[in-house]
Design a protein around this motif. Sequence first.
Motif, PDB file in Angstrom:
ATOM      1  N   PHE A 248     -16.297  11.709  18.676  1.00  0.00           N
ATOM      2  CA  PHE A 248     -14.842  11.621  18.741  1.00  0.00           C
ATOM      3  C   PHE A 248     -14.365  10.882  17.499  1.00  0.00           C
ATOM      4  O   PHE A 248     -14.929   9.853  17.125  1.00  0.00           O
ATOM      5  N   SER A 249     -13.320  11.390  16.860  1.00  0.00           N
ATOM      6  CA  SER A 249     -12.796  10.740  15.677  1.00  0.00           C
ATOM      7  C   SER A 249     -11.316  11.055  15.544  1.00  0.00           C
ATOM      8  O   SER A 249     -10.883  12.159  15.876  1.00  0.00           O
ATOM      9  N   ASN A 250     -10.548  10.078  15.090  1.00  0.00           N
ATOM     10  CA  ASN A 250      -9.134  10.322  14.803  1.00  0.00           C
ATOM     11  C   ASN A 250      -8.671   9.366  13.727  1.00  0.00           C
ATOM     12  O   ASN A 250      -9.295   8.316  13.497  1.00  0.00           O
ATOM     13  N   ALA A 251      -7.596   9.725  13.057  1.00  0.00           N
ATOM     14  CA  ALA A 251      -7.048   8.874  12.007  1.00  0.00           C
ATOM     15  C   ALA A 251      -5.606   9.243  11.771  1.00  0.00           C
ATOM     16  O   ALA A 251      -5.160  10.348  12.098  1.00  0.00           O
ATOM     17  N   ALA A 252      -4.866   8.302  11.194  1.00  0.00           N
ATOM     18  CA  ALA A 252      -3.468   8.532  10.826  1.00  0.00           C
ATOM     19  C   ALA A 252      -3.139   7.681   9.614  1.00  0.00           C
ATOM     20  O   ALA A 252      -3.657   6.569   9.456  1.00  0.00           O
ATOM     21  N   VAL A 253      -2.296   8.213   8.742  1.00  0.00           N
ATOM     22  CA  VAL A 253      -1.725   7.446   7.638  1.00  0.00           C
ATOM     23  C   VAL A 253      -0.217   7.567   7.719  1.00  0.00           C
ATOM     24  O   VAL A 253       0.316   8.589   8.164  1.00  0.00           O
ATOM     25  N   PHE A 254       0.485   6.522   7.283  1.00  0.00           N
ATOM     26  CA  PHE A 254       1.916   6.409   7.524  1.00  0.00           C
ATOM     27  C   PHE A 254       2.517   5.399   6.564  1.00  0.00           C
ATOM     28  O   PHE A 254       1.787   4.701   5.841  1.00  0.00           O
ATOM     29  N   PRO A 255       3.852   5.275   6.490  1.00  0.00           N
ATOM     30  CA  PRO A 255       4.474   4.259   5.646  1.00  0.00           C
ATOM     31  C   PRO A 255       4.079   2.866   6.102  1.00  0.00           C
ATOM     32  O   PRO A 255       3.693   2.655   7.256  1.00  0.00           O
ATOM     33  N   PRO A 256       4.154   1.868   5.225  1.00  0.00           N
ATOM     34  CA  PRO A 256       3.736   0.506   5.581  1.00  0.00           C
ATOM     35  C   PRO A 256       4.467  -0.031   6.804  1.00  0.00           C
ATOM     36  O   PRO A 256       5.682   0.137   6.942  1.00  0.00           O
ATOM     37  N   ARG A 257       3.706  -0.678   7.684  1.00  0.00           N
ATOM     38  CA  ARG A 257       4.287  -1.285   8.884  1.00  0.00           C
ATOM     39  C   ARG A 257       4.844  -2.668   8.554  1.00  0.00           C
ATOM     40  O   ARG A 257       4.313  -3.396   7.710  1.00  0.00           O
ATOM     41  N   ASP A 258       5.910  -3.020   9.261  1.00  0.00           N
ATOM     42  CA  ASP A 258       6.511  -4.344   9.118  1.00  0.00           C
ATOM     43  C   ASP A 258       6.798  -4.881  10.512  1.00  0.00           C
ATOM     44  O   ASP A 258       7.880  -4.634  11.072  1.00  0.00           O
ATOM     45  N   PRO A 259       5.850  -5.638  11.089  1.00  0.00           N
ATOM     46  CA  PRO A 259       6.029  -6.125  12.459  1.00  0.00           C
ATOM     47  C   PRO A 259       6.724  -7.472  12.548  1.00  0.00           C
ATOM     48  O   PRO A 259       6.722  -8.103  13.605  1.00  0.00           O
ATOM     49  N   THR A 260       7.355  -7.941  11.476  1.00  0.00           N
ATOM     50  CA  THR A 260       7.878  -9.301  11.449  1.00  0.00           C
ATOM     51  C   THR A 260       8.974  -9.532  12.474  1.00  0.00           C
ATOM     52  O   THR A 260       9.217 -10.668  12.880  1.00  0.00           O
ATOM     53  N   GLU A 261       9.664  -8.468  12.893  1.00  0.00           N
ATOM     54  CA  GLU A 261      10.736  -8.642  13.858  1.00  0.00           C
ATOM     55  C   GLU A 261      10.225  -8.704  15.296  1.00  0.00           C
ATOM     56  O   GLU A 261      11.001  -8.974  16.213  1.00  0.00           O
ATOM     57  N   GLU A 262       8.950  -8.439  15.495  1.00  0.00           N
ATOM     58  CA  GLU A 262       8.390  -8.467  16.837  1.00  0.00           C
ATOM     59  C   GLU A 262       7.989  -9.892  17.202  1.00  0.00           C
ATOM     60  O   GLU A 262       7.474 -10.642  16.369  1.00  0.00           O
ATOM     61  N   PRO A 263       8.190 -10.291  18.459  1.00  0.00           N
ATOM     62  CA  PRO A 263       7.918 -11.673  18.845  1.00  0.00           C
ATOM     63  C   PRO A 263       6.441 -11.993  18.998  1.00  0.00           C
ATOM     64  O   PRO A 263       6.042 -13.152  18.901  1.00  0.00           O
ATOM     65  N   ALA A 264       5.591 -10.994  19.264  1.00  0.00           N
ATOM     66  CA  ALA A 264       4.186 -11.264  19.548  1.00  0.00           C
ATOM     67  C   ALA A 264       3.446 -11.619  18.264  1.00  0.00           C
ATOM     68  O   ALA A 264       3.417 -10.845  17.308  1.00  0.00           O
ATOM     69  N   TYR A 265       2.802 -12.779  18.253  1.00  0.00           N
ATOM     70  CA  TYR A 265       2.125 -13.258  17.057  1.00  0.00           C
ATOM     71  C   TYR A 265       0.997 -12.325  16.640  1.00  0.00           C
ATOM     72  O   TYR A 265       0.787 -12.076  15.461  1.00  0.00           O
ATOM     73  N   ASP A 266       0.250 -11.775  17.617  1.00  0.00           N
ATOM     74  CA  ASP A 266      -0.934 -11.006  17.246  1.00  0.00           C
ATOM     75  C   ASP A 266      -0.594  -9.661  16.618  1.00  0.00           C
ATOM     76  O   ASP A 266      -1.489  -8.939  16.192  1.00  0.00           O
TER      77      ASP A 266
END
Length: 360
Positions: A248-266
């Motif tokens: 089983f294998s999968n992959a994705a590429v996409f524009p850079p993520r910016d999670p800074t607005e999310e409250p969860a530290y991890d």
Amino acid sequence: MTNGQTRRGILRRGGAGLAAIGTTALAGCASELPLIGDGDGDEDDSEPAIEAWLTDPEPADFLRESYEVRDREFRERNFRYQDPSVVFDNDDRLSYDDLWGRLVRDAVNVPAMDLDWQLVQHVDWWLDLVHTDSGANVTERVRPEVHVLAGSLDPDAIAAHLEDESTGDVVAAGTAHGFDLYELGSFRFALRDDFAVRTLSDVWIDSDAVLEYVLAARWDGGDSDGPRRWADDDHAGPLLAERGSGQFSNAAVFPPRDPTEEPAYDWEWQTGLVGTARSLAVDGETTTVTDAFCYESADDAALDALEGFVETNRDIDDGAFPTLEEYTVERSSDAESVLVLTGTARTSAIVGSNGPEPDA
């Protein structure tokens, strides 16, 4: 497969030992292992099967002549691969629900048991289009879809099935690269005794151009002036080099993520993330997991942040890494912007799990 050997036959003769070669010490060269499928129908072709089929087109490569692109937003390109025999060989631990692509197999009347592997890929854009004649503007999501089935196939039987199921709407469209080509509405089919390819387009996309590009990329890609593949991309190439080996294998590429607005530290492990890949090599009760994470830059590839996310998401009911143990997270020796996780997990827990989705 080359020399009459199928991937299924190799697996059955090699048993768990070949699958266990896996990904623990071979990241970066694992795509050359037989488990991926080096021989794919051409006597002189030694390219790994997956990479050779993964395309990286521009919208203009598929767009109908009556439209021009005014603006575009790249959303994602992704693929999903499976060796169906792993489910039958491990049916005491896996469910038939772990197989996908039933509608495509039904369309060509080829059961999963007859396949060496199956692959689907998408390219996803938002396009701002203008009609060249009327000048009308339209904004649409455009998502060409490509399915590839590999095995010992009967193209004449598949063509007869298409004719029987379509009330006579199938149109023979010549040949290319040894394939017989067929048109059926918005679908295009390319049939050979080792591959069946189905492409799906929409009102904005030229159906013939989709299939033509896929076949050209498979056989003529890799050259500077040929159709583009994932491996040509600055981010997708290093990601694929570390994707590991498995059924089983999968992959994705996409524009850079910016999670800074999310409250969860991890979620900070996602900062600057531009691609993920997962490979699962099933070895009975346990499965070797290889996850690769590609970032926009080496500075974004924060090892501590990813390690922290992994450590807090290994419980039995976690979606990302359920039951993961004996694992390592390291920086790729070939690309500092890529982080690689290897470990083991219970097969029944990890196969079918969501994995570390970028937008989880």
